[in-house]
Design a protein around this motif. Structure first.
Motif, PDB file in Angstrom:
ATOM      1  N   VAL A 295      16.653  -7.740   2.097  1.00 53.63           N
ATOM      2  CA  VAL A 295      16.609  -6.788   0.980  1.00 53.63           C
ATOM      3  C   VAL A 295      16.948  -5.385   1.479  1.00 53.63           C
ATOM      4  O   VAL A 295      17.758  -4.668   0.873  1.00 53.63           O
ATOM      5  N   GLY A 296      16.340  -4.992   2.595  1.00 56.10           N
ATOM      6  CA  GLY A 296      16.626  -3.674   3.158  1.00 56.10           C
ATOM      7  C   GLY A 296      18.075  -3.528   3.568  1.00 56.10           C
ATOM      8  O   GLY A 296      18.688  -2.468   3.359  1.00 56.10           O
ATOM      9  N   TYR A 297      18.639  -4.596   4.133  1.00 51.84           N
ATOM     10  CA  TYR A 297      20.031  -4.544   4.586  1.00 51.84           C
ATOM     11  C   TYR A 297      21.004  -4.399   3.417  1.00 51.84           C
ATOM     12  O   TYR A 297      21.890  -3.534   3.427  1.00 51.84           O
ATOM     13  N   PHE A 298      20.840  -5.237   2.404  1.00 51.68           N
ATOM     14  CA  PHE A 298      21.803  -5.245   1.302  1.00 51.68           C
ATOM     15  C   PHE A 298      21.623  -4.061   0.344  1.00 51.68           C
ATOM     16  O   PHE A 298      22.601  -3.599  -0.241  1.00 51.68           O
ATOM     17  N   THR A 299      20.398  -3.560   0.197  1.00 51.36           N
ATOM     18  CA  THR A 299      20.214  -2.381  -0.654  1.00 51.36           C
ATOM     19  C   THR A 299      20.711  -1.110   0.027  1.00 51.36           C
ATOM     20  O   THR A 299      20.880  -0.085  -0.632  1.00 51.36           O
ATOM     21  N   SER A 300      20.922  -1.180   1.341  1.00 46.18           N
ATOM     22  CA  SER A 300      21.523  -0.036   2.041  1.00 46.18           C
ATOM     23  C   SER A 300      23.043  -0.117   1.996  1.00 46.18           C
ATOM     24  O   SER A 300      23.721   0.749   2.547  1.00 46.18           O
ATOM     25  N   PHE A 301      23.556  -1.185   1.360  1.00 44.55           N
ATOM     26  CA  PHE A 301      25.003  -1.424   1.240  1.00 44.55           C
ATOM     27  C   PHE A 301      25.666  -1.579   2.603  1.00 44.55           C
ATOM     28  O   PHE A 301      26.829  -1.236   2.794  1.00 44.55           O
ATOM     29  N   ALA A 302      24.857  -2.108   3.575  1.00 48.11           N
ATOM     30  CA  ALA A 302      25.363  -2.372   4.937  1.00 48.11           C
ATOM     31  C   ALA A 302      26.085  -1.154   5.497  1.00 48.11           C
ATOM     32  O   ALA A 302      27.151  -1.262   6.096  1.00 48.11           O
ATOM     33  N   ASN A 303      25.473   0.008   5.302  1.00 43.69           N
ATOM     34  CA  ASN A 303      26.126   1.266   5.645  1.00 43.69           C
ATOM     35  C   ASN A 303      25.690   1.783   7.014  1.00 43.69           C
ATOM     36  O   ASN A 303      24.838   2.646   7.139  1.00 43.69           O
ATOM     37  N   GLY A 304      26.273   1.234   8.079  1.00 41.47           N
ATOM     38  CA  GLY A 304      26.108   1.747   9.433  1.00 41.47           C
ATOM     39  C   GLY A 304      24.670   1.953   9.862  1.00 41.47           C
ATOM     40  O   GLY A 304      23.825   1.072   9.780  1.00 41.47           O
ATOM     41  N   GLU A 305      24.382   3.184  10.370  1.00 42.71           N
ATOM     42  CA  GLU A 305      23.072   3.523  10.908  1.00 42.71           C
ATOM     43  C   GLU A 305      21.970   3.336   9.867  1.00 42.71           C
ATOM     44  O   GLU A 305      20.894   2.848  10.182  1.00 42.71           O
ATOM     45  N   SER A 306      22.226   3.728   8.637  1.00 42.68           N
ATOM     46  CA  SER A 306      21.192   3.632   7.608  1.00 42.68           C
ATOM     47  C   SER A 306      20.822   2.183   7.323  1.00 42.68           C
ATOM     48  O   SER A 306      19.677   1.884   6.980  1.00 42.68           O
ATOM     49  N   SER A 307      21.767   1.254   7.488  1.00 43.24           N
ATOM     50  CA  SER A 307      21.451  -0.156   7.241  1.00 43.24           C
ATOM     51  C   SER A 307      20.509  -0.693   8.305  1.00 43.24           C
ATOM     52  O   SER A 307      19.599  -1.471   8.012  1.00 43.24           O
ATOM     53  N   VAL A 308      20.702  -0.278   9.563  1.00 47.12           N
ATOM     54  CA  VAL A 308      19.801  -0.703  10.643  1.00 47.12           C
ATOM     55  C   VAL A 308      18.396  -0.186  10.383  1.00 47.12           C
ATOM     56  O   VAL A 308      17.410  -0.927  10.452  1.00 47.12           O
ATOM     57  N   VAL A 309      18.310   1.100  10.070  1.00 46.16           N
ATOM     58  CA  VAL A 309      17.009   1.725   9.829  1.00 46.16           C
ATOM     59  C   VAL A 309      16.323   1.107   8.618  1.00 46.16           C
ATOM     60  O   VAL A 309      15.137   0.761   8.662  1.00 46.16           O
ATOM     61  N   GLN A 310      17.060   0.944   7.539  1.00 47.23           N
ATOM     62  CA  GLN A 310      16.456   0.436   6.314  1.00 47.23           C
ATOM     63  C   GLN A 310      16.073  -1.041   6.438  1.00 47.23           C
ATOM     64  O   GLN A 310      15.062  -1.468   5.871  1.00 47.23           O
ATOM     65  N   THR A 311      16.844  -1.810   7.173  1.00 46.12           N
ATOM     66  CA  THR A 311      16.502  -3.216   7.391  1.00 46.12           C
ATOM     67  C   THR A 311      15.169  -3.340   8.119  1.00 46.12           C
ATOM     68  O   THR A 311      14.289  -4.116   7.725  1.00 46.12           O
ATOM     69  N   ILE A 312      15.002  -2.568   9.187  1.00 48.53           N
ATOM     70  CA  ILE A 312      13.764  -2.617   9.967  1.00 48.53           C
ATOM     71  C   ILE A 312      12.601  -2.026   9.178  1.00 48.53           C
ATOM     72  O   ILE A 312      11.499  -2.588   9.141  1.00 48.53           O
ATOM     73  N   ALA A 313      12.840  -0.887   8.529  1.00 53.57           N
ATOM     74  CA  ALA A 313      11.772  -0.214   7.791  1.00 53.57           C
ATOM     75  C   ALA A 313      11.277  -1.036   6.611  1.00 53.57           C
ATOM     76  O   ALA A 313      10.101  -0.976   6.251  1.00 53.57           O
ATOM     77  N   THR A 314      12.156  -1.817   6.009  1.00 52.19           N
ATOM     78  CA  THR A 314      11.763  -2.647   4.872  1.00 52.19           C
ATOM     79  C   THR A 314      11.082  -3.926   5.322  1.00 52.19           C
ATOM     80  O   THR A 314      10.138  -4.398   4.687  1.00 52.19           O
ATOM     81  N   GLY A 315      11.541  -4.491   6.434  1.00 48.83           N
ATOM     82  CA  GLY A 315      10.932  -5.721   6.942  1.00 48.83           C
ATOM     83  C   GLY A 315       9.563  -5.505   7.538  1.00 48.83           C
ATOM     84  O   GLY A 315       8.672  -6.349   7.388  1.00 48.83           O
ATOM     85  N   GLN A 316       9.360  -4.374   8.218  1.00 48.19           N
ATOM     86  CA  GLN A 316       8.069  -4.076   8.846  1.00 48.19           C
ATOM     87  C   GLN A 316       7.138  -3.428   7.829  1.00 48.19           C
ATOM     88  O   GLN A 316       7.329  -2.292   7.433  1.00 48.19           O
ATOM     89  N   ARG A 317       6.106  -4.155   7.403  1.00 50.64           N
ATOM     90  CA  ARG A 317       5.202  -3.646   6.386  1.00 50.64           C
ATOM     91  C   ARG A 317       4.076  -2.828   7.011  1.00 50.64           C
ATOM     92  O   ARG A 317       3.833  -2.883   8.223  1.00 50.64           O
ATOM     93  N   ASN A 318       3.382  -2.062   6.179  1.00 52.61           N
ATOM     94  CA  ASN A 318       2.371  -1.115   6.632  1.00 52.61           C
ATOM     95  C   ASN A 318       1.005  -1.784   6.716  1.00 52.61           C
ATOM     96  O   ASN A 318       0.194  -1.701   5.795  1.00 52.61           O
ATOM     97  N   ILE A 319       0.729  -2.415   7.855  1.00 45.17           N
ATOM     98  CA  ILE A 319      -0.540  -3.125   7.995  1.00 45.17           C
ATOM     99  C   ILE A 319      -1.751  -2.185   8.006  1.00 45.17           C
ATOM    100  O   ILE A 319      -2.824  -2.558   7.500  1.00 45.17           O
TER     101      ILE A 319
END
Length: 286
Positions: A211-235
């Motif tokens: 979800v993080g990857y595709f909602t960032s439109f696979a846009n370079g640096e922001s896609s990496v950051v958003q993929t990780i930030a969306t997958g890692q939840r706030n425990i």
């Protein structure tokens, strides 16, 4: 056992505060708030983390046959965004740290606002007090970051000197916390192996990353950051809610199981990005 849990809580505080302080000591304020001007980026981040991922968590509780405890834990994590571990993962991925901090702060603010509103609708009898959630996040994340930014501005030489030992403390405390949590919750986590919770946790994290990857439109640096930030939840935020409500004791085990299992694809993705990023830099330098 209670003494050990107290030690772990203190070490978590040490890890989060030192991590945020080191970020403040190495970044400028304009680097952090700059990405907030990118409306599409902000909108996609908030929509994916505060709407899509919680909706996916809810769907998972219907698709997988899970115990009520596991369902509650999955919903809690699905609705809690802005993990303090994200900057460390971004460091491994060799991605844009300023962008990661900027996104994480947006996630934290969104969680503080949205979690108390939507959680009682999905988990009857559970209350999420905005102040209870906000207080530890502000004290442990926002204030150390601001302190680091201010210190770097007024004493840049000293900022460079104290940053390495703070970073070492942060890394050591994180390692000790992960090992201790694994040992303490090992029995409750192993009890869940045949319940479908393991598969549900792994699938949930992978889908959240997608979800993080595709909602960032696979846009370079922001896609990496958003993929990780969306997958890692706030425990930490999820644990705040769990500790202030009459939830089953095994809820902590479910939260820890999802966290540990989720680290497999997230860390793997971060290492892959870091490796490919290094290769790109090496190729460009040559």
């Amino acid at each position: 056992m209670e003494f050990m849990q107290l030690i772990i809580k203190l070490l978590v505080v040490v890890f989060v505060t030192t991590s945020m302080a080191t970020l403040g000591l190495t970044l400028h304020t304009r680097e952090i708030v700059g990405p907030w001007r990118r409306f599409n980026l902000v909108l996609s981040l908030l929509f994916s983390n505060l709407v899509l991922v919680p909706a996916i968590a809810y769907c998972f509780t219907k698709v997988f046959v899970l115990d009520e405890t596991f369902e509650t834990g999955l919903l809690l994590l699905g609705m809690a965004a802005g993990a303090p571990f994200v900057p460390k993962l971004i460091e491994v991925a060799r991605a844009d740290m300023a962008l990661a901090v900027s996104m994480m702060l947006l996630q934290v603010l969104g969680t503080i606002i949205v979690l108390p509103l939507i959680l009682p609708r999905f988990i009857p009898g559970v209350q999420a007090n905005a102040l209870q959630i906000a207080t530890p996040l502000i004290l442990q994340m926002l204030l150390p970051l601001i302190a680091g930014l201010v210190f770097r501005h007024f004493a840049p030489t000293w900022a460079k000197r104290i940053n390495p030992p703070l970073m070492l403390i942060s890394q050591l405390s994180a390692l000790i916390v992960l090992i201790a949590l694994f040992v303490i919750n090992f029995q409750s986590m192993t009890a869940m192996l045949g319940s479908g919770a393991l598969l549900a946790s792994l699938c949930f994290v992978i889908v959240a990353m997608l979800v993080g990857y595709f909602t960032s439109f696979a846009n370079g640096e922001s896609s990496v950051v958003q993929t990780i930030a969306t997958g890692q939840r706030n425990i930490p935020a999820a644990l705040v809610v769990a500790s202030n409500n009459p939830l089953p004791r095994d809820i902590v085990g479910m939260l820890m199981l999802t966290t540990f299992v989720g680290l497999i694809p997230i860390v793997g993705y971060a290492i892959f990005c870091g490796h490919t990023g290094t290769k790109r830099k090496t190729s460009s330098d040559s």
